[in-house]
Design a protein around this motif. Sequence first.
Motif, PDB file in Angstrom:
ATOM      1  N   ARG A  10       7.621  -5.210  -8.516  1.00  0.00           N
ATOM      2  CA  ARG A  10       6.344  -4.564  -8.819  1.00  0.00           C
ATOM      3  C   ARG A  10       5.922  -3.713  -7.631  1.00  0.00           C
ATOM      4  NH1 ARG A  10       5.107  -9.811 -10.394  1.00  0.00           N
ATOM      5  NH2 ARG A  10       3.560 -10.120  -8.739  1.00  0.00           N
ATOM      6  N   ALA A  12       2.451  -1.185  -6.346  1.00  0.00           N
ATOM      7  CA  ALA A  12       1.092  -0.738  -6.639  1.00  0.00           C
ATOM      8  C   ALA A  12       0.593   0.166  -5.523  1.00  0.00           C
ATOM      9  CB  ALA A  12       0.147  -1.933  -6.801  1.00  0.00           C
ATOM     10  N   LEU A  78      -1.186  -5.266  -7.439  1.00  0.00           N
ATOM     11  CA  LEU A  78       0.180  -5.767  -7.512  1.00  0.00           C
ATOM     12  C   LEU A  78       0.213  -7.132  -8.197  1.00  0.00           C
ATOM     13  CD1 LEU A  78       3.021  -4.908  -6.247  1.00  0.00           C
ATOM     14  CD2 LEU A  78       2.473  -6.546  -4.440  1.00  0.00           C
ATOM     15  N   CYS A 152       2.976  -4.532   2.589  1.00  0.00           N
ATOM     16  CA  CYS A 152       1.911  -3.560   2.337  1.00  0.00           C
ATOM     17  C   CYS A 152       1.785  -2.609   3.520  1.00  0.00           C
ATOM     18  CB  CYS A 152       0.591  -4.295   2.108  1.00  0.00           C
ATOM     19  SG  CYS A 152      -0.836  -3.219   1.860  1.00  0.00           S
ATOM     20  N   TRP A 202       6.075  -6.078  -4.354  1.00  0.00           N
ATOM     21  CA  TRP A 202       6.377  -7.506  -4.559  1.00  0.00           C
ATOM     22  C   TRP A 202       7.888  -7.671  -4.516  1.00  0.00           C
ATOM     23  CZ3 TRP A 202       3.317 -11.912  -5.587  1.00  0.00           C
ATOM     24  CH2 TRP A 202       4.018 -13.048  -6.011  1.00  0.00           C
ATOM     25  N   GLU A 348       5.861   3.977  -5.800  1.00  0.00           N
ATOM     26  CA  GLU A 348       5.046   3.563  -6.948  1.00  0.00           C
ATOM     27  C   GLU A 348       5.056   4.626  -8.037  1.00  0.00           C
ATOM     28  OE1 GLU A 348       1.679   3.404  -9.600  1.00  0.00           O
ATOM     29  OE2 GLU A 348       1.899   4.908  -8.013  1.00  0.00           O
TER      30      GLU A 348
END
Length: 386
Positions: A10, A12, A78, A152, A202, A348
């Motif tokens: 994933r 985001a 996320l 992140c 993730w 993303e």
Amino acid sequence: MSVHPVYISRIAAELPFDAVSNEEMESRLGQVGNKPSRARRLILRSNGIKQRHYVIDPATGKAGLNNAQLAALAIRKLCTTPEQLNSIECLVASSSAPDQLMPNHAVMVHGELGNPPCEVVATAGICICGVTALKYAWMSVASGNSNNAVACGSEVASNMMHARNFSAETEAKLALLDKQPELAFEKDFLRWMLSDGAGAVWLQNKPAAEGLSLRIHWIDIISFANQLPACMYAGAEHTAAGLQGWTHFDAAERAEQSVMSVKQDVKLLNENIVSVTVEQALQRVLQKHPMLPEQIDYFLPHYSSEYFRDRLLAGLENIDFVIPQSKWFTNLTTKGNTGSASIFIMLEELFNSGKLQAGEKILCYIPESGRFSSAFMLLEVANNEA
């Protein structure tokens, strides 16, 4: 080699408030010395950025979010359920400009999230610290130390670029010169280059149950600080004794010289960024990870300006590793240069574009002019089931 395969399942991104156009920038960041910047239009024409985002609330003119809050928003996107957020085993957060010197940025992000105790690590740097965060998260999962990890990158450049940070310097120069000074180009240059944003990924030790996953094959990070001096810096000044940190200056000197502002030696950047972070770095990477350019389906280069696009291609040509620009993917012109968050924000958009197919390979390139470092990362689309 990974003990366990690692997959990005994933991704985001969080871009605060509405996009800011070129014509709106100075009203949002303020005018230094109550005069419009002479350099702004020239720099924007060169960098090709059409819009970007700031945490500055257009209604109040004040920051609506701090850096840790911005990062937390990306991670909450996320983790779409409380169960996912609460299951994080390793959290690695990075930023070139955290909200404070201490404590570290990652524990502040953890505090904003409020998820249960877990391993929390911060990585430091400029553009490349997003990749060092990702590499730590990758190694944690690959080693079996954790089953999942979140990496992140987040930046709030607008707080540092706001005109209020330069008022003391302009007043000091006014008193000295008895005329209206212009902000030094090395500082004004970056006011129109950097913007705010956050991105998060993730990682887990198996592909997603449905939808896309990106397998991480390798991440290589190389510093050339042994060859070159500091090029981009903040909280320091170049002096006859070398780069001096902010603790060498008293409070008045820090204000009068805008010591805490971000600065860049543009000449040093132009002379070395491609030859060092592309040509030298990629040749080293290819010795370790042999591959052919035709094996790459997408090339994601993080560069600060469209000015470097053709120069980057020339650098690839110089080492016989030409990836046609038709395979390049970047969103610099629409999302701006968000430093350590840029590679996550690019990934993303590509990840959610509907374009990726199983088996395709993605080569990412992230340079840093701080003291010249370079990162390359190879991903492969592992699954594209709906």
